[in-house]
Motif scaffolding. Sequence first.
Motif, PDB file in Angstrom:
ATOM      1  N   SER A 182       0.826  -1.204   0.000  1.00 36.47           N
ATOM      2  CA  SER A 182       0.000   0.000   0.000  1.00 36.47           C
ATOM      3  C   SER A 182       0.865   1.261   0.000  1.00 36.47           C
ATOM      4  O   SER A 182       1.857   1.341   0.738  1.00 36.47           O
ATOM      5  CB  SER A 182      -0.903   0.010   1.229  1.00 36.47           C
ATOM      6  N   THR A 183       0.472   2.246  -0.796  1.00 40.54           N
ATOM      7  CA  THR A 183       1.187   3.523  -0.818  1.00 40.54           C
ATOM      8  C   THR A 183       0.714   4.436   0.306  1.00 40.54           C
ATOM      9  O   THR A 183       1.267   5.512   0.501  1.00 40.54           O
ATOM     10  CB  THR A 183       0.996   4.242  -2.165  1.00 40.54           C
ATOM     11  N   ALA A 184      -0.312   4.000   1.065  1.00 38.78           N
ATOM     12  CA  ALA A 184      -0.809   4.803   2.182  1.00 38.78           C
ATOM     13  C   ALA A 184       0.089   4.673   3.414  1.00 38.78           C
ATOM     14  O   ALA A 184      -0.124   5.365   4.402  1.00 38.78           O
ATOM     15  CB  ALA A 184      -2.235   4.385   2.529  1.00 38.78           C
ATOM     16  N   GLY A 185       1.065   3.763   3.367  1.00 39.86           N
ATOM     17  CA  GLY A 185       1.993   3.613   4.471  1.00 39.86           C
ATOM     18  C   GLY A 185       1.447   2.802   5.634  1.00 39.86           C
ATOM     19  O   GLY A 185       1.969   2.890   6.738  1.00 39.86           O
ATOM     20  N   THR A 186       0.420   1.997   5.396  1.00 38.79           N
ATOM     21  CA  THR A 186      -0.179   1.206   6.468  1.00 38.79           C
ATOM     22  C   THR A 186       0.466  -0.161   6.616  1.00 38.79           C
ATOM     23  O   THR A 186       0.203  -0.852   7.598  1.00 38.79           O
ATOM     24  CB  THR A 186      -1.680   1.015   6.201  1.00 38.79           C
ATOM     25  N   GLY A 187       1.263  -0.590   5.656  1.00 35.53           N
ATOM     26  CA  GLY A 187       1.919  -1.880   5.723  1.00 35.53           C
ATOM     27  C   GLY A 187       1.100  -3.033   5.170  1.00 35.53           C
ATOM     28  O   GLY A 187       1.512  -4.180   5.244  1.00 35.53           O
TER      29      GLY A 187
ATOM     30  N   VAL B 293      -6.949  -0.972   6.523  1.00 37.07           N
ATOM     31  CA  VAL B 293      -6.471  -0.127   7.621  1.00 37.07           C
ATOM     32  C   VAL B 293      -6.808   1.333   7.336  1.00 37.07           C
ATOM     33  O   VAL B 293      -7.280   2.062   8.207  1.00 37.07           O
ATOM     34  CB  VAL B 293      -4.945  -0.313   7.834  1.00 37.07           C
ATOM     35  N   ALA B 294      -6.600   1.779   6.095  1.00 34.23           N
ATOM     36  CA  ALA B 294      -6.932   3.150   5.708  1.00 34.23           C
ATOM     37  C   ALA B 294      -8.416   3.300   5.410  1.00 34.23           C
ATOM     38  O   ALA B 294      -8.909   4.421   5.300  1.00 34.23           O
ATOM     39  CB  ALA B 294      -6.121   3.552   4.490  1.00 34.23           C
TER      40      ALA B 294
END
Length: 54
Positions: free
Chosen positions: A14-19, A43-44
């Motif tokens: 994920s590019t949202a940085g949630t892992g 998660v996002a």
Amino acid sequence: MPRSTARPIVRLRSTAGTGVTYVTRKNRLTHPDRLVLTKYDPVADAHVPFREER
């Protein structure tokens, strides 16, 4: 050509940085660049771009 070299398993992060990651296969002959797909990130709680890791 062996199946493992033509369609490798790739991990999308994920590019949202949630892992969060997804695992898929891609055709290396038709898509030699990094794969970017829009998928759901639980998660996002949104659809975000997922980029291929190397």
